[in-house]
Design a protein around this motif. Structure first.
Motif, PDB file in Angstrom:
ATOM      1  N   CYS A   5      35.834  29.520  37.254  1.00  0.00           N
ATOM      2  CA  CYS A   5      36.240  30.874  36.852  1.00  0.00           C
ATOM      3  C   CYS A   5      35.824  31.933  37.869  1.00  0.00           C
ATOM      4  CB  CYS A   5      35.659  31.201  35.477  1.00  0.00           C
ATOM      5  SG  CYS A   5      36.362  30.181  34.163  1.00  0.00           S
ATOM      6  N   SER A  41      38.063  38.006  30.263  1.00  0.00           N
ATOM      7  CA  SER A  41      39.065  38.591  31.153  1.00  0.00           C
ATOM      8  C   SER A  41      39.908  39.627  30.417  1.00  0.00           C
ATOM      9  CB  SER A  41      39.954  37.505  31.756  1.00  0.00           C
ATOM     10  OG  SER A  41      39.179  36.680  32.618  1.00  0.00           O
ATOM     11  N   LEU A  69      37.733  42.748  29.933  1.00  0.00           N
ATOM     12  CA  LEU A  69      37.589  43.455  31.208  1.00  0.00           C
ATOM     13  C   LEU A  69      38.862  44.229  31.552  1.00  0.00           C
ATOM     14  CD1 LEU A  69      35.785  40.718  33.325  1.00  0.00           C
ATOM     15  CD2 LEU A  69      34.843  42.976  32.736  1.00  0.00           C
ATOM     16  N   ALA A  70      40.010  43.641  31.262  1.00  0.00           N
ATOM     17  CA  ALA A  70      41.293  44.285  31.568  1.00  0.00           C
ATOM     18  C   ALA A  70      41.441  45.613  30.843  1.00  0.00           C
ATOM     19  CB  ALA A  70      42.449  43.348  31.221  1.00  0.00           C
ATOM     20  N   CYS A 103      39.393  46.109  34.918  1.00  0.00           N
ATOM     21  CA  CYS A 103      38.499  45.240  35.686  1.00  0.00           C
ATOM     22  C   CYS A 103      38.961  43.788  35.640  1.00  0.00           C
ATOM     23  CB  CYS A 103      37.080  45.303  35.123  1.00  0.00           C
ATOM     24  SG  CYS A 103      36.274  46.899  35.260  1.00  0.00           S
ATOM     25  N   THR A 104      38.403  42.997  36.537  1.00  0.00           N
ATOM     26  CA  THR A 104      38.601  41.546  36.551  1.00  0.00           C
ATOM     27  C   THR A 104      37.235  40.888  36.698  1.00  0.00           C
ATOM     28  OG1 THR A 104      38.780  41.317  38.955  1.00  0.00           O
ATOM     29  CG2 THR A 104      40.826  41.870  37.736  1.00  0.00           C
ATOM     30  N   LEU A 105      37.230  39.571  36.714  1.00  0.00           N
ATOM     31  CA  LEU A 105      35.974  38.844  36.920  1.00  0.00           C
ATOM     32  C   LEU A 105      35.339  39.187  38.266  1.00  0.00           C
ATOM     33  CD1 LEU A 105      36.850  35.311  35.477  1.00  0.00           C
ATOM     34  CD2 LEU A 105      35.334  37.031  34.473  1.00  0.00           C
ATOM     35  N   PHE A 157      36.036  32.611  28.772  1.00  0.00           N
ATOM     36  CA  PHE A 157      36.410  33.360  29.973  1.00  0.00           C
ATOM     37  C   PHE A 157      37.778  34.028  29.824  1.00  0.00           C
ATOM     38  CE2 PHE A 157      32.827  31.467  32.198  1.00  0.00           C
ATOM     39  CZ  PHE A 157      32.407  32.559  32.936  1.00  0.00           C
ATOM     40  N   GLU A 158      38.690  33.442  29.068  1.00  0.00           N
ATOM     41  CA  GLU A 158      39.958  34.115  28.775  1.00  0.00           C
ATOM     42  C   GLU A 158      39.696  35.404  27.991  1.00  0.00           C
ATOM     43  OE1 GLU A 158      42.360  31.339  26.587  1.00  0.00           O
ATOM     44  OE2 GLU A 158      42.582  29.984  28.304  1.00  0.00           O
TER      45      GLU A 158
END
Length: 129
Positions: free
Chosen positions: A98, A62, A65-66, A70-72, A58-59
């Motif tokens: 998360c 993230s 996405l950045a 974007c974010t989660l 998930f790190e």
């Protein structure tokens, strides 16, 4: 005419060779994040069980996405591959940490992975420009 934007640098694995993919790709208002695995910055799979590896994935998600701003919270679809179905409950605990109350559509399967890891996840996000 559609425009596809490749985001980020090709990841480098433990053999020091770049992989033929982008961490994320933007196509219009959608952002597609390549499958992320629990590796460190040198391409080595991190130590630990399913919970530690899921947190690391998930790190990495993230971070990808950045690249598209974007974010989660922008994720609308998640695909999960677990190396062992017996990890499903522990995986879900971290997954809920998360995402919180955000509940994107999800598929989860048990599958042998391409590396010696317990989990791989890819996501699709939606964020209008």
């Amino acid at each position: 005419m559609s425009h596809i934007e490749m985001l980020g640098q090709s990841p480098v694995a433990s053999d020091r060779l770049a992989r033929p993919l982008s961490p994320a790709t933007r196509a219009g208002d959608f952002v597609f994040v390549s499958g992320q695995v629990p590796t460190d910055d040198q391409g080595q799979v991190i130590a630990g069980g399913i919970e530690a590896q899921t947190r690391r994935v998930f790190e990495r998600i993230s971070g990808a996405l950045a690249l598209a701003g974007c974010t989660l919270a922008d994720v609308c679809k998640v695909s999960v591959w677990l190396e062992d179905a017996r990890d499903f409950g522990s995986f879900n605990r971290v997954y809920m940490e998360c995402f919180g109350d955000h509940r994107p559509a999800r598929s989860t399967v048990e599958s042998r992975l391409m590396i010696d890891a317990k989990v791989e996840i890819d996501v699709t996000a939606y964020k209008p420009r």
